[in-house]
Design a protein around this motif. Structure first.
Motif, mmCIF file in Angstrom:
data_model
loop_
_atom_site.group_PDB
_atom_site.id
_atom_site.type_symbol
_atom_site.label_atom_id
_atom_site.label_comp_id
_atom_site.label_asym_id
_atom_site.label_seq_id
_atom_site.Cartn_x
_atom_site.Cartn_y
_atom_site.Cartn_z
ATOM 1 N N TYR A 1 -63.278 106.985 -31.154
ATOM 2 C CA TYR A 1 -62.211 107.929 -31.871
ATOM 3 C C TYR A 1 -61.159 108.344 -31.286
ATOM 4 N N ASP B 1 -57.623 106.381 -34.029
ATOM 5 C CA ASP B 1 -57.224 105.895 -35.369
ATOM 6 C C ASP B 1 -58.894 105.058 -35.903
ATOM 7 N N ARG B 2 -59.249 105.847 -36.992
ATOM 8 C CA ARG B 2 -60.778 105.961 -37.559
ATOM 9 C C ARG B 2 -60.995 104.756 -38.644
ATOM 10 N N GLU C 1 -60.124 102.099 -36.842
ATOM 11 C CA GLU C 1 -60.617 101.053 -35.495
ATOM 12 C C GLU C 1 -62.041 101.562 -34.701
ATOM 13 N N VAL D 1 -50.511 100.889 -30.763
ATOM 14 C CA VAL D 1 -51.322 101.242 -32.210
ATOM 15 C C VAL D 1 -50.137 102.922 -32.374
ATOM 16 N N LEU E 1 -51.558 106.230 -34.291
ATOM 17 C CA LEU E 1 -52.739 107.241 -34.023
ATOM 18 C C LEU E 1 -52.600 107.874 -35.527
ATOM 19 N N GLU E 2 -53.640 108.264 -36.369
ATOM 20 C CA GLU E 2 -53.341 108.841 -37.386
ATOM 21 C C GLU E 2 -53.883 109.981 -37.173
ATOM 22 N N ASP F 1 -51.119 113.471 -28.760
ATOM 23 C CA ASP F 1 -51.797 111.906 -29.074
ATOM 24 C C ASP F 1 -50.494 111.042 -29.110
#
Length: 180
Positions: A39, A44-45, A47, A94, A96-97, A122
Motif C-alpha cells: 500500500y 492504492d488499497r 492494488e 497511478v 493515489l487514494e 503522495d
C-alpha cells in the motif's frame, strides 16, 4: 510440556505437505506487513490487496521448494517488493487514494490541511522513479535499514543510500515548503 506456537519454518513444512490451516495461519501472521509495504508503495488499497494475494499465491505454489535460508518475513518482503516494482513498471499512471487521517481532531480546517498535505506528499512520492520510491517506503515508512533495503532491491548498500539521497532531494524540490 511447553505449549508454544509453531514457528514459520514448521508452518512452511506443514504448508508444503498441503496443510491449508497452517497456510492460513501464515497468512494471518504476515498479511499486515505485506499489505503495508504494497500500500505504501502503490498508494492504492485495491492494488495492494492484489499484490498481497499474489504474494501468498506464490508462497503456496513454492512451499515445497522453500528453503529457510532467510527468515520468512524477509522472503515475503522480497516477493512483495518485486511484485510492486513489476506492477509499477507496467503502469503508466497511478492514482493515489489517501487514507483518512485522524489528526486534526474536530478542527475541520486542520483536517483539511492535513488531507491536502498528505495528497501533495503522495503525489510527490508517486513522481519518484520506482526504485527510489520503494527505497523510501522501505527505509522511512517500514523502518528497514539500508542493508535490508539494498538486499530487497538487489543492489549494494552504497547504491541504496544513493537512491535514498536522490529521492530525498527530489522530494524536497517537489514539496517546497511542506516538510515531511
Amino acid at each position: 510440556m511447553e505449549n508454544r506456537a509453531p514457528g514459520d519454518r514448521e508452518m512452511m513444512e506443514r504448508t508444503a505437505a498441503g496443510d491449508r490451516e497452517a497456510f492460513a495461519a501464515l497468512i494471518g501472521r504476515h498479511q499486515a506487513s505485506v499489505l503495508s509495504i504494497a500500500y505504501r508503495f502503490l498508494g492504492d488499497r485495491a492494488e495492494a490487496e492484489d499484490v498481497a494475494q499474489s504474494v501468498f499465491v506464490r508462497l503456496w505454489e513454492s512451499a515445497r521448494r522453500y528453503r529457510p535460508d532467510a527468515p520468512l518475513p524477509a522472503y515475503l518482503r522480497t516477493l512483495t517488493v518485486n511484485l510492486c516494482l513489476d506492477l509499477k513498471r507496467k503502469a503508466r499512471f497511478v492514482v493515489l487514494e489517501t487514507e483518512p487521517e485522524a489528526s486534526g481532531g474536530d478542527d475541520p480546517a486542520a483536517r483539511l490541511e492535513e488531507r491536502e498535505r498528505r495528497r501533495v506528499l503522495d503525489c510527490a512520492l508517486a513522481s519518484l522513479a520506482p526504485s527510489q520510491r520503494m527505497a523510501v517506503v522501505l527505509f522511512h515508512l517500514e523502518g528497514l535499514g539500508v542493508k535490508e533495503v539494498a538486499d530487497l532491491l538487489e543492489t549494494t548498500p552504497k547504491a541504496a543510500e544513493s537512491l535514498l539521497s536522490r529521492a530525498r532531494t527530489a522530494l524536497r524540490e517537489r514539496l517546497g515548503g511542506i516538510l515531511l
